[in-house]
Design an enzyme around this catalytic site. Structure first.
Site, mmCIF file in Angstrom:
data_model
loop_
_atom_site.group_PDB
_atom_site.id
_atom_site.type_symbol
_atom_site.label_atom_id
_atom_site.label_comp_id
_atom_site.label_asym_id
_atom_site.label_seq_id
_atom_site.Cartn_x
_atom_site.Cartn_y
_atom_site.Cartn_z
ATOM 1 C CG HIS A 282 -1.918 -1.062 1.295
ATOM 2 N ND1 HIS A 282 -2.079 -1.838 2.411
ATOM 3 C CD2 HIS A 282 -2.810 -1.509 0.383
ATOM 4 C CE1 HIS A 282 -3.049 -2.719 2.184
ATOM 5 N NE2 HIS A 282 -3.500 -2.549 0.959
ATOM 6 C CE LYS B 38 -11.558 -7.283 1.993
ATOM 7 N NZ LYS B 38 -10.415 -6.415 1.665
ATOM 8 N NE ARG C 127 -2.571 -8.426 -3.965
ATOM 9 C CZ ARG C 127 -3.138 -8.974 -2.923
ATOM 10 N NH1 ARG C 127 -2.434 -9.245 -1.863
ATOM 11 N NH2 ARG C 127 -4.408 -9.281 -2.930
ATOM 12 C CB SER D 247 -4.569 -6.446 4.446
ATOM 13 O OG SER D 247 -3.988 -5.213 4.109
#
Length: 162
Positions: free
Chosen positions: A23, A47, A96, A133
């Site tokens: 990040h 989440k 990614r 994360s």
């Protein structure tokens, strides 16, 4: 007649639970093209969070306290609505993998269609593609050290995990 120059502002949305070196790389690289980045800590009911919203905002405000070109705030609305409210013409996103690309392209297309806000996509640096994360949270839950995955200066609140 001279044209008025508008600041190039982007919203960088995420849950940032926690904020990783990947990040940070996106923020730093984004600042080479933008005047200001708003790190927008969102609420994602899908989440399970490790850190509270307040903890995440505090961590990031502390991390960026000496950078006047980065603002940190929380939000609970559509990202494009936040962008409009903050007069941001862009949403900053990182990719990614190919899987990320498909998802981000769909969201970017919808956002542009409903608001005119463009999405700037930066590809994650190869050395950071394995960092997420989600993985960092899992390591934290099992008491593992995660400093190698976090930006220098990010201070995590203490947790008593087993």
């Amino acid at each position: 007649m001279m044209k008025t120059l508008h600041k190039k502002i982007a919203v960088f949305p995420g849950t940032f639970d926690p904020f990783t070196i990947g990040h940070m790389s996106l923020v730093n690289r984004g600042l080479t093209m933008l005047d200001e980045i708003i790190v927008a800590v969102g609420i994602n009911e899908a989440k399970s969070q490790y850190f509270t919203l307040e903890e995440r905002v505090d961590m990031l405000q502390n991390l960026f306290r000496n950078n006047p070109r980065v603002r940190v705030l929380s939000y609970d609305c559509l990202t494009v609505d936040l962008a409009k409210k903050c007069e941001a013409g862009f949403i900053l996103r990182g990719i990614r993998s190919v899987n990320d690309f498909e998802y981000e392209k769909t969201i970017a297309d919808v956002n542009r269609k409903i608001s005119g806000v463009e999405t700037l996509v930066l590809f994650t640096e190869p050395e950071h593609t394995h960092i997420s994360s989600t993985i960092v949270r899992e390591l934290l839950r099992y008491g593992r050290k995660v400093n190698q995955f976090l930006p220098t200066g990010l201070v995590l609140p203490e947790r008593n995990e087993k």
